[in-house]
Design a protein around this motif. Structure first.
Motif, PDB file in Angstrom:
ATOM      1  N   GLU A   6       2.151   7.359   4.932  1.00 52.19           N
ATOM      2  CA  GLU A   6       2.397   5.763   4.721  1.00 52.19           C
ATOM      3  C   GLU A   6       2.585   5.370   6.294  1.00 52.19           C
ATOM      4  O   GLU A   6       2.918   5.961   6.939  1.00 52.19           O
ATOM      5  CB  GLU A   6       3.602   5.594   3.720  1.00 52.19           C
ATOM      6  CG  GLU A   6       3.582   6.338   2.376  1.00 52.19           C
ATOM      7  CD  GLU A   6       4.143   7.830   2.549  1.00 52.19           C
ATOM      8  OE1 GLU A   6       4.649   8.167   1.442  1.00 52.19           O
ATOM      9  OE2 GLU A   6       4.191   8.489   3.591  1.00 52.19           O
ATOM     10  N   GLY A   8       3.634   1.042   7.814  1.00 44.80           N
ATOM     11  CA  GLY A   8       4.013  -0.421   7.638  1.00 44.80           C
ATOM     12  C   GLY A   8       5.177  -0.748   7.357  1.00 44.80           C
ATOM     13  O   GLY A   8       5.686  -1.834   7.111  1.00 44.80           O
ATOM     14  N   ARG A  19       3.644  -5.238   4.244  1.00 43.32           N
ATOM     15  CA  ARG A  19       2.549  -4.688   3.566  1.00 43.32           C
ATOM     16  C   ARG A  19       2.373  -3.051   4.208  1.00 43.32           C
ATOM     17  O   ARG A  19       2.387  -2.889   5.286  1.00 43.32           O
ATOM     18  CB  ARG A  19       1.172  -5.005   4.137  1.00 43.32           C
ATOM     19  CG  ARG A  19       0.004  -4.931   3.263  1.00 43.32           C
ATOM     20  CD  ARG A  19      -1.388  -5.056   4.031  1.00 43.32           C
ATOM     21  NE  ARG A  19      -2.515  -5.062   3.105  1.00 43.32           N
ATOM     22  CZ  ARG A  19      -3.783  -4.689   3.752  1.00 43.32           C
ATOM     23  NH1 ARG A  19      -4.073  -4.638   4.873  1.00 43.32           N
ATOM     24  NH2 ARG A  19      -4.495  -4.795   2.772  1.00 43.32           N
ATOM     25  N   SER A  21       0.929   0.692   3.863  1.00 40.58           N
ATOM     26  CA  SER A  21      -0.263   1.234   3.568  1.00 40.58           C
ATOM     27  C   SER A  21      -0.331   2.818   3.430  1.00 40.58           C
ATOM     28  O   SER A  21       0.653   3.415   3.954  1.00 40.58           O
ATOM     29  CB  SER A  21      -1.372   1.172   4.808  1.00 40.58           C
ATOM     30  OG  SER A  21      -1.611  -0.343   5.044  1.00 40.58           O
ATOM     31  N   CYS A  22      -1.095   3.513   2.640  1.00 35.64           N
ATOM     32  CA  CYS A  22      -1.016   4.998   2.653  1.00 35.64           C
ATOM     33  C   CYS A  22      -2.517   5.624   2.836  1.00 35.64           C
ATOM     34  O   CYS A  22      -3.437   5.095   1.693  1.00 35.64           O
ATOM     35  CB  CYS A  22      -0.452   5.230   1.092  1.00 35.64           C
ATOM     36  SG  CYS A  22      -0.640   7.103   0.762  1.00 35.64           S
ATOM     37  N   ALA A  23      -2.759   6.025   3.778  1.00 33.64           N
ATOM     38  CA  ALA A  23      -4.123   6.469   4.005  1.00 33.64           C
ATOM     39  C   ALA A  23      -4.040   8.035   3.505  1.00 33.64           C
ATOM     40  O   ALA A  23      -3.264   9.016   3.746  1.00 33.64           O
ATOM     41  CB  ALA A  23      -4.448   6.701   5.325  1.00 33.64           C
ATOM     42  N   ARG A  72      -5.993  -0.971  -3.946  1.00 32.39           N
ATOM     43  CA  ARG A  72      -6.479   0.256  -3.127  1.00 32.39           C
ATOM     44  C   ARG A  72      -8.228  -0.133  -2.748  1.00 32.39           C
ATOM     45  O   ARG A  72      -8.689  -1.127  -3.378  1.00 32.39           O
ATOM     46  CB  ARG A  72      -6.542   1.380  -4.039  1.00 32.39           C
ATOM     47  CG  ARG A  72      -7.636   1.031  -5.474  1.00 32.39           C
ATOM     48  CD  ARG A  72      -7.420   2.113  -6.534  1.00 32.39           C
ATOM     49  NE  ARG A  72      -7.834   3.556  -6.061  1.00 32.39           N
ATOM     50  CZ  ARG A  72      -7.592   4.679  -6.682  1.00 32.39           C
ATOM     51  NH1 ARG A  72      -7.010   4.822  -7.681  1.00 32.39           N
ATOM     52  NH2 ARG A  72      -8.077   5.902  -6.104  1.00 32.39           N
ATOM     53  N   LYS A  76     -12.027   3.317   1.802  1.00 32.17           N
ATOM     54  CA  LYS A  76     -11.067   3.742   3.086  1.00 32.17           C
ATOM     55  C   LYS A  76     -10.192   4.597   2.575  1.00 32.17           C
ATOM     56  O   LYS A  76      -9.234   5.262   3.435  1.00 32.17           O
ATOM     57  CB  LYS A  76     -10.492   2.339   3.558  1.00 32.17           C
ATOM     58  CG  LYS A  76     -11.245   1.334   4.160  1.00 32.17           C
ATOM     59  CD  LYS A  76     -10.564  -0.010   4.753  1.00 32.17           C
ATOM     60  CE  LYS A  76     -11.520  -0.782   5.299  1.00 32.17           C
ATOM     61  NZ  LYS A  76     -10.755  -1.833   5.583  1.00 32.17           N
ATOM     62  N   THR A  78      -7.589   4.410   0.784  1.00 33.63           N
ATOM     63  CA  THR A  78      -6.168   3.796   1.315  1.00 33.63           C
ATOM     64  C   THR A  78      -5.518   3.199   0.058  1.00 33.63           C
ATOM     65  O   THR A  78      -6.391   2.341  -0.630  1.00 33.63           O
ATOM     66  CB  THR A  78      -6.288   2.850   2.490  1.00 33.63           C
ATOM     67  OG1 THR A  78      -6.650   3.549   3.556  1.00 33.63           O
ATOM     68  CG2 THR A  78      -5.079   2.297   2.686  1.00 33.63           C
ATOM     69  N   TYR A  80      -2.363   0.215  -0.928  1.00 37.01           N
ATOM     70  CA  TYR A  80      -1.512  -0.515  -0.365  1.00 37.01           C
ATOM     71  C   TYR A  80      -0.351  -1.059  -1.359  1.00 37.01           C
ATOM     72  O   TYR A  80      -0.801  -1.113  -2.476  1.00 37.01           O
ATOM     73  CB  TYR A  80      -2.322  -1.970   0.049  1.00 37.01           C
ATOM     74  CG  TYR A  80      -3.593  -1.748   1.026  1.00 37.01           C
ATOM     75  CD1 TYR A  80      -3.395  -1.365   2.774  1.00 37.01           C
ATOM     76  CD2 TYR A  80      -4.788  -1.604   0.563  1.00 37.01           C
ATOM     77  CE1 TYR A  80      -4.388  -1.147   3.143  1.00 37.01           C
ATOM     78  CE2 TYR A  80      -5.867  -1.155   1.298  1.00 37.01           C
ATOM     79  CZ  TYR A  80      -5.699  -1.173   2.737  1.00 37.01           C
ATOM     80  OH  TYR A  80      -6.765  -0.786   3.473  1.00 37.01           O
ATOM     81  N   GLN A  82       1.789  -4.581  -1.320  1.00 37.19           N
ATOM     82  CA  GLN A  82       2.196  -5.951  -0.583  1.00 37.19           C
ATOM     83  C   GLN A  82       3.484  -6.290  -0.970  1.00 37.19           C
ATOM     84  O   GLN A  82       3.551  -6.423  -2.292  1.00 37.19           O
ATOM     85  CB  GLN A  82       1.029  -6.872  -0.766  1.00 37.19           C
ATOM     86  CG  GLN A  82       1.389  -8.213  -0.250  1.00 37.19           C
ATOM     87  CD  GLN A  82       1.246  -8.463   1.336  1.00 37.19           C
ATOM     88  OE1 GLN A  82       0.707  -7.951   1.625  1.00 37.19           O
ATOM     89  NE2 GLN A  82       2.339  -8.900   1.966  1.00 37.19           N
ATOM     90  N   CYS A  96       3.984   7.074  -1.074  1.00 40.43           N
ATOM     91  CA  CYS A  96       3.003   7.035  -2.078  1.00 40.43           C
ATOM     92  C   CYS A  96       2.634   8.424  -2.610  1.00 40.43           C
ATOM     93  O   CYS A  96       3.279   9.358  -2.091  1.00 40.43           O
ATOM     94  CB  CYS A  96       1.605   6.527  -1.000  1.00 40.43           C
ATOM     95  SG  CYS A  96       1.123   7.737   0.044  1.00 40.43           S
TER      96      CYS A  96
END
Length: 127
Positions: A6, A8, A19, A21-23, A72, A76, A78, A80, A82, A96
């Motif tokens: 995670e 952001g 926002r 993000s989780c990659a 999502r 990527k 990923t 998100y 928001q 996440c």
């Protein structure tokens, strides 16, 4: 095996936005549901939002409905979150999570439905 990271999180005033993000890495999870949970000090981890494999179905906790949006980007790997109109009660560590594969529900809301978890990112909302 799936790794989730995670990013952001941070400090924001009430009414502001963040926002998250989780990659994902290790394996693709494009066909899996994805979820966000949060845990405040002294409280149990609670469900925030989930999204199905295709991104067309979402579920939100009542406390964030209308303010948070999950999305999502499978290309990527990923997911998100928001977060708008933030409130002090949103302060928590946000995680996440992903299941190991398909789940019975398209957007599972229970911790036990998820197998992989990120390290968490701190969100602090000041009043």
């Amino acid at each position: 095996q799936v790794q989730l990271v995670e990013s952001g999180g941070g400090l924001v005033q009430a009414g502001g936005s963040l926002r998250l993000s989780c990659a994902a890495s290790g394996r693709t999870f494009s066909l899996y549901a994805l979820g966000w949970f949060r845990q405040a000090p002294g409280k149990e981890r609670e469900f925030v939002a989930a999204i199905n494999w295709g991104g067309g179905s979402t579920s939100y906790a009542d406390s964030v409905k209308g303010r948070f949006t999950i999305a999502r980007d499978n290309a990527k790997n990923t997911v998100y979150l928001q977060m708008n109109s933030l409130k002090p009660e949103d302060t928590a560590v946000y995680y996440c999570a992903a299941p190991r594969g398909y789940t019975y529900l398209r957007t599972p809301r229970t911790i036990a439905d998820y197998d992989y978890w990120g390290q968490g990112t701190q969100v602090t909302v000041s009043s």
